[in-house]
Scaffold this active site. Sequence first.
Site, short mmCIF file in Angstrom:
data_model
loop_
_atom_site.label_atom_id
_atom_site.label_comp_id
_atom_site.label_asym_id
_atom_site.label_seq_id
_atom_site.Cartn_x
_atom_site.Cartn_y
_atom_site.Cartn_z
N LYS A 50 0.79 -1.23 0.00
CA LYS A 50 0.00 0.00 0.00
C LYS A 50 0.83 1.28 0.00
O LYS A 50 0.34 2.34 -0.41
CB LYS A 50 -0.94 0.01 1.20
CG LYS A 50 -2.16 -0.89 1.06
CD LYS A 50 -3.19 -0.28 0.12
CE LYS A 50 -4.52 -0.99 0.20
NZ LYS A 50 -5.57 -0.33 -0.59
N SER A 303 0.31 -9.76 -0.56
CA SER A 303 0.12 -8.31 -0.44
C SER A 303 0.39 -7.73 0.93
O SER A 303 0.51 -6.51 1.06
CB SER A 303 -1.32 -7.96 -0.85
OG SER A 303 -2.25 -8.66 -0.03
#
Length: 507
Positions: A50, A303
């Site tokens: 992110k 992720s």
Amino acid sequence: MTDYIRKILDARVYDVAVESPLDPMPRLSARLKRPVLLKREDLQAVFSFKLRGAYNKMSGLSPEQLARGIVCASAGNHAQGVALGAQRLKARAVIVMPRTTPAIKVDACRARGAEVVLHGDTFDEALEEARRREAADGMTFLHPFDDPDVIAGQGTIGMEIMSRHPAPIEAIFVPIGGGGLAAGIATFVKYLRPQTKVFGVEPDDAACMKAALDANEPVTLPSVGLFAEGVAVRRAGDETFRLCRQHLDGVVTVDTDAMCAAVKDIFDDTRAVSEPSGALALAGAKLWAAQNGGTGTLVAVSSGANLNFDRLRHIAERAEIGEQREVLLGVTIPEKPGAYRAFIAALGPRAITEFNYRHAEGAQAHIFVGVNLPGGVPEKHELIAALSGSGYGVQDLSDNEMAKVHIRYMVGGRASGLPDERLYRFQFPERPGALMKFLDRLGEDFDITLFHYRNHGADYGRVLAGISVPEAERARFDAAIEALGYPCVDETGNPAYRLFLGNGTAA
């Protein structure tokens, strides 16, 4: 598409991000009989991808915008990227997070100087509060996914996959929350290699992008599951939906057990511990491979790794079921001496992973048992058929959520009519045949009235057993236990036993 490709190529992410490796997964590749690679975004400074999109957006803000401060809503990983970017750019950051956000993510944001506001139980409630603060305080709102600069920042992952693996890739699997990561990667990959498939992966209880694609427009889900809180988004973004509709080859949905199994796969091959949403893409890749066959290379994006340590208990419990290498059964057996041993013999040489039993009044007893299945689903059907053919009542509880979360720990309770019951805590060697050796040593003279065992991954198993031992037989029983050689502690006087399981009350 050309505008996005330019944005991705020009994205300013490497001030804070590293080009993460594309690691092989040899054990999983051998099982699937095809190469599987893992894009290791869990190795970023905030343990998530992110920071790419957040910093790319923030680095393009004017000095005036930075001076007014930045506000965002996030379930955790976007927040950490914003906190890191604000720290680097010396800007104020106010981050609104759902109250369900793991403490490890909240603490990480505060450690970087961000002001954290806990609001609501879902991302969407946090988003409303962040928007309110944007309007009230004049701050710059930084969307976690539905922004071209954020999408472009995440798209650099697709660029890295293409550059690190010039050989053909059959399919790339990307987790989807609001869709920013999938939109960015799919846009770049389809521009450069249109023959490579790109699939989004969502939890089956939080599949907002699949719902949007099915409806041909973004829709708001009435609720979402929170197990994979990093992707617990009720509505996909408008821009991410547009790009995903254009470039994705489809969306795969998986359940909680599949994510837990993927966490275990990642650990087995890399010794890294992923958060559930971080393992989501790999779970989707495994499901797709099982349904489609083939030998081409698969890539899954890992992720994030922002996992509260105490969640590992639940993940470990569910991983083997997710791999379909363990079956949970409810079995009815006769309530009579020798029936317990006969049932264990009927299971054959298979390893027992869990056993819960309590004496019951009447002619029948009910057992909650877990059995290891090296042969997977075919072996499960074979076992159930064999038990049913031997006259046992059998129910497969492997997909029963209430049974897995609650009932397995609640089997038992008080039992009347057991004046000679004694309670013992044993350590069994963790190997096939250990339980049968125990039963053979006891013979049919001593009735088992309670049994609880669960495999914990150690080299010994922890067993709690209730055994009916008349006073006149105590010496013979003690001799049998001593000859068995398993470490043993008499817990008959334990107040917890007397309060919850025995005939008396706690002292």
